[in-house]
Design an enzyme around this catalytic site. Structure first.
Site, PDB file in Angstrom:
ATOM      1  CG  HIS A  24     -18.822  -6.710 -11.399  1.00 12.58           C
ATOM      2  ND1 HIS A  24     -17.454  -6.312 -11.117  1.00 12.58           N
ATOM      3  CD2 HIS A  24     -18.859  -8.025 -12.014  1.00 12.58           C
ATOM      4  CE1 HIS A  24     -16.605  -7.224 -11.802  1.00 12.58           C
ATOM      5  NE2 HIS A  24     -17.666  -7.839 -12.533  1.00 12.58           N
TER       6      HIS A  24
ATOM      7  CD  GLU B 211      -1.103 -10.236  -5.047  1.00 15.30           C
ATOM      8  OE1 GLU B 211      -1.904  -9.586  -4.920  1.00 15.30           O
ATOM      9  OE2 GLU B 211      -0.247  -9.438  -5.990  1.00 15.30           O
TER      10      GLU B 211
ATOM     11  CG  ASP C 251      -5.189 -11.613  -6.110  1.00 15.44           C
ATOM     12  OD1 ASP C 251      -6.085 -12.461  -6.548  1.00 15.44           O
ATOM     13  OD2 ASP C 251      -4.551 -10.738  -6.661  1.00 15.44           O
TER      14      ASP C 251
ATOM     15  CB  CYS D  60      -2.703  -2.710  -0.400  1.00 16.66           C
ATOM     16  SG  CYS D  60      -1.786  -4.326  -1.228  1.00 16.66           S
TER      17      CYS D  60
HETATM   18  C1  PEP Z   1      -5.255  -7.693  -3.751  1.00 21.79           C
HETATM   19  O1  PEP Z   1      -4.991  -8.938  -4.167  1.00 21.79           O
HETATM   20  O2  PEP Z   1      -5.448  -7.825  -2.502  1.00 21.79           O
HETATM   21  C2  PEP Z   1      -4.789  -6.456  -4.201  1.00 21.79           C
HETATM   22  C3  PEP Z   1      -4.877  -5.470  -3.512  1.00 21.79           C
HETATM   23  O3  PEP Z   1      -4.384  -6.442  -5.656  1.00 21.79           O
HETATM   24  P1  PEP Z   1      -5.538  -6.659  -6.597  1.00 21.79           P
HETATM   25  O4  PEP Z   1      -7.025  -6.387  -5.961  1.00 21.79           O
HETATM   26  O5  PEP Z   1      -5.323  -5.365  -7.504  1.00 21.79           O
HETATM   27  O6  PEP Z   1      -5.286  -7.775  -7.375  1.00 21.79           O
HETATM   28 MG    MG Z   2      -3.961  -8.948  -6.045  1.00 20.67          MG
END
Ligand code: PEP
Ligand code: MG
Length: 685
Positions: free
Chosen positions: A311, A547, A571, A618
């Site tokens: 965090h 992911e 992930d 992403c």
């Molecule tokens: C990820 O896992 O990279 C992702 C973009 O999804 P989140 O961070 O919302 O799990």
């Molecule tokens: Mg994710």
């Protein structure tokens, strides 16, 4: 009043998870319910209270209830305890293992394997290495963050005055917590904002407050009573040797300190800053501390522990504070006031720098600032490499406000709309119309650029209060993401109806999270087609997140059926490396530039392009300046990043040559570790 006894069979007793199940059931009844463990008594409707009972495996607890529904309440609680409070399977497994050990089949003992890692490049004598936490350079004296010591005087006016003071302080603390939450939301640090929800909840824990009031009734002043209660509760919880509970103890101390400061009138600068700007050094910073760092006084910070995905680092990035994390305990021994250069881009500290080193750092700082401003100016231009290869730069957002910011920052679309914000912190799911209104607004704000709406990604570690789900032993590997939505098809159907109805207002696409198996994608696609037929709307592009390693490895199969992929590197790294993405000790090692992750991205891109489909990124990696050349070189078509990073990511792409980036990516795939990949990128910088 009725009472019954029962035995706790849970292997680690009534710890956080079973206690949560117990409290949830108790809260359904009107009756006053108490739980006794020997002499110790707890309110069955307060988790803090229940945890402090320290109920161990095999303990007999007595449950006492009085009220109109006492019989049903007792029956339900006894039944729940007998059913294992969400841990039935674990209880069965532990019992079986115990039997086999008793039968003489002791598990084989193994010597721990030797762990080796690459030696990092040698450093100059006056340098310390950590991990890049947030980009930027800070130059200044260090300041070891110490909380202001608060002396509590033994005063007592009257019960009503002390209670009033307590109430007022708690109300003000709630206001502060709400403001910190709002500032985190404004910085798009949504998950950090959620920490302040826990604080708000603790400030309302009836049992905790009841204890303080009891002490005031015994003529103790509000401040002393409050602090004593916090200390008692936090000590009990921390002593229970459970990492989940230890985090709750830290949260209790955090709110404890906040209220205490108000009660004794030590407000304002709680962190005791000197009156000149400093580089903050601490073992780790609480989310409250980080969020309240004053940008004029804190030039940057360095922590001994923590990691880039913890965090603290995420908040630092949101606040544009240069940071180095996980620098080791040596930093804690540095002299207060020692001048240092903190390099958040490379994770390095230069101690007592020479004039020449300071001059170099200053010119880097100025160059960094200049290029940031230049990037801002060109935010609206496309990101095209020097040899003419275009990469789309999109935004990760969590609501309509984010969409407006994204447009101002030059986003060429929304690569990830996290729809969770609509579903969390409420007692029932948002209605179809409520969702429709939000998706419509976002579609309209983004005008003609595409918006990828990711369907609800919760479950497991992010439970929804209005969905009945058994507690899970391994929530990260449990019923979450698309698995949860397929298990609760009405929830997904309503969301799909809302998105599909909104498609006429913009260019919406739909993406499913956490897909691990083709059957999940096909089931989700079938539901879209069903809803689309019902509504009579035209087809929309459908994609999946990559992911989970299985999806990357099977990308060639998926690519024949989906319209696009978006790689969730947060992930994907977590599941590839088997390292919890929020684990403070592992975060430093769980690097998305690990060749293992890069190879999965490479497999995905190749599979997609072979079928004429496109691939986005992403996860956080998309905004990592060292990762951008490699991701571009791997042939990724879109980088979707947090809004503030859009101009700089675009600028970085413009500095690249696609052919060189491809060669770099090839080399990165052949590296043996993330450290090697980062060293390789640095060489070409
Ligand atoms: C990820 O896992 O990279 C992702 C973009 O999804 P989140 O961070 O919302 O799990
Ligand atoms: Mg994710």
């Amino acid at each position: 009043m009725k009472q019954l006894e029962t035995v706790i069979k849970n292997p680690t007793g009534l710890h956080a998870r079973p206690a949560k199940v117990f409290v949830k059931i108790a809260k359904k009844y009107q009756a006053n319910i108490r739980v006794f463990n020997g002499e110790k008594k707890a309110n069955a409707k307060s988790m803090i209270s229940l945890l402090t009972l320290g109920v161990e495996n095999g303990s007999t607890i007595r449950i006492e209830a009085d009220g109109e529904d006492e019989d049903v309440a007792l029956a339900a609680l006894i039944q729940a305890v007998e059913d294992g409070l969400g841990e039935a399977e674990l209880i069965g497994r532990v019992a079986a293992e115990t039997d086999s050990v008793q039968a003489g089949s002791l598990p084989e003992k193994r010597e721990p394997a030797e762990v080796t890692s690459d030696p990092p490049p040698p450093l100059d004598e006056n340098m310390l290495r950590g991990i890049p936490g947030a980009p930027g350079i800070a130059i200044g004296p260090i300041y070891h963050l110490k909380k202001t010591e608060i002396t509590i005087e033994e005063t007592f006016e009257s019960e009503s005055v002390e209670k009033n003071q307590l109430q007022t302080a708690i109300e003000r603390a709630k206001g502060q917590v709400a403001r910190l939450k709002a500032s985190m939301l404004a910085q798009k640090a949504d998950s950090e904002a959620a920490i302040f929800d826990v604080h708000a909840e603790l400030l309302e824990d009836a049992d905790l407050l009841g204890d303080v009031i009891e002490k005031i009734n015994q003529q103790q002043g509000a401040a002393l009573a409050w602090q004593a209660t916090i200390d008692e509760r936090a000590k009990m919880i921390a002593g229970l040797d459970d990492p989940l509970l230890a985090a709750r103890a830290a949260d209790l101390h955090d709110i404890g300190y906040r209220v205490l400061r108000i009660l004794v009138g030590v407000e304002g600068d709680a962190l005791g800053f000197p009156d000149h700007p400093v580089i903050v050094v601490a073992d780790d910073l609480s989310p409250s501390d980080t969020a309240s760092l004053d940008r004029d006084k804190a030039l940057g910070f360095c922590t001994a522990s923590g990691g880039p995905t913890a965090h603290t680092a995420i908040i630092a990035r949101a606040l544009s504070l240069p940071a180095v994390v996980s620098a080791g305990v040596d930093v804690l021994g540095l002299e207060n006031g020692l001048n240092i250069i903190l390099n958040g881009d490379e994770g390095l500290l230069t101690l007592n720098p020479s004039d020449e080193e300071v001059a170099q750092a200053k010119s880097k700082q100025e160059a960094g600032e200049e290029s940031r401003l230049a990037a801002q100016e060109k935010a609206a231009d496309p990101a095209i490499t020097s040899d003419g290869h275009r990469v789309e730069i999109a935004a990760n957002i969590g609501g309509a406000a984010g969409a407006r910011e994204a447009m101002k920052s030059g986003a060429e679309g929304v690569g990830l709309l996290r729809t969770e914000f609509l579903f969390l912190e409420r007692r029932q799911p948002p209605s179809e119309d409520e969702q429709f209104a939000v998706y419509k607004e976002i579609a309209q704000v983004m005008k003609n650029v595409p918006v990828i709406v990711r369907t609800l990604d919760v479950g497991g570690d992010k439970p929804l209060p209005y969905i009945k789900m058994p507690d899970e032993e391994n929530p990260f590997l449990g019923v979450r993401g698309i698995r949860l939505c397929l298990a609760q098809p009405e929830l997904l159907r309503e969301q799909l109806r809302a998105v599909l109805r909104a498609t006429e207002y913009g260019k919406l696409r739909i993406m499913f999270p956490m897909v691990a198996d083709i059957s999940e994608w096909r089931a989700a696609r079938a539901m879209v087609e069903e809803v689309r037929a019902e509504l009579g709307v035209p087809p929309v592009e459908l994609g999946i997140m990559i992911e989970v390693p299985s999806a990357a490895l099977m990308a060639d199969v998926f690519a024949k059926e989906v319209d696009f992929f978006s790689v969730g590197t947060n992930d994907l790294t977590q599941y590839t490396m088997a390292m919890d993405r929020m684990h403070p000790q592992l975060a430093g090692k769980s690097d998305g530039l690990h060749p293992a992750v890069l190879r999965l991205i490479n497999t995905t891109v190749k599979a997609a392009h072979a079928e004429g489909k496109w691939v986005g990124i992403c996860g956080e990696l998309g905004a990592d300046m060292q990762a951008v050349p490699i991701l571009v070189g791997l042939g990724v078509d879109e980088l979707s990043v947090t809004v503030p990073a859009i101009p700089t990511v675009k600028a970085k792409v413009r500095l690249l040559n696609y052919a060189d980036a491809q060669a770099l990516a090839e080399k990165a795939l052949a590296c043996s570790s993330a450290t090697e990949v980062r060293a390789l990128v640095k060489k070409t910088d």
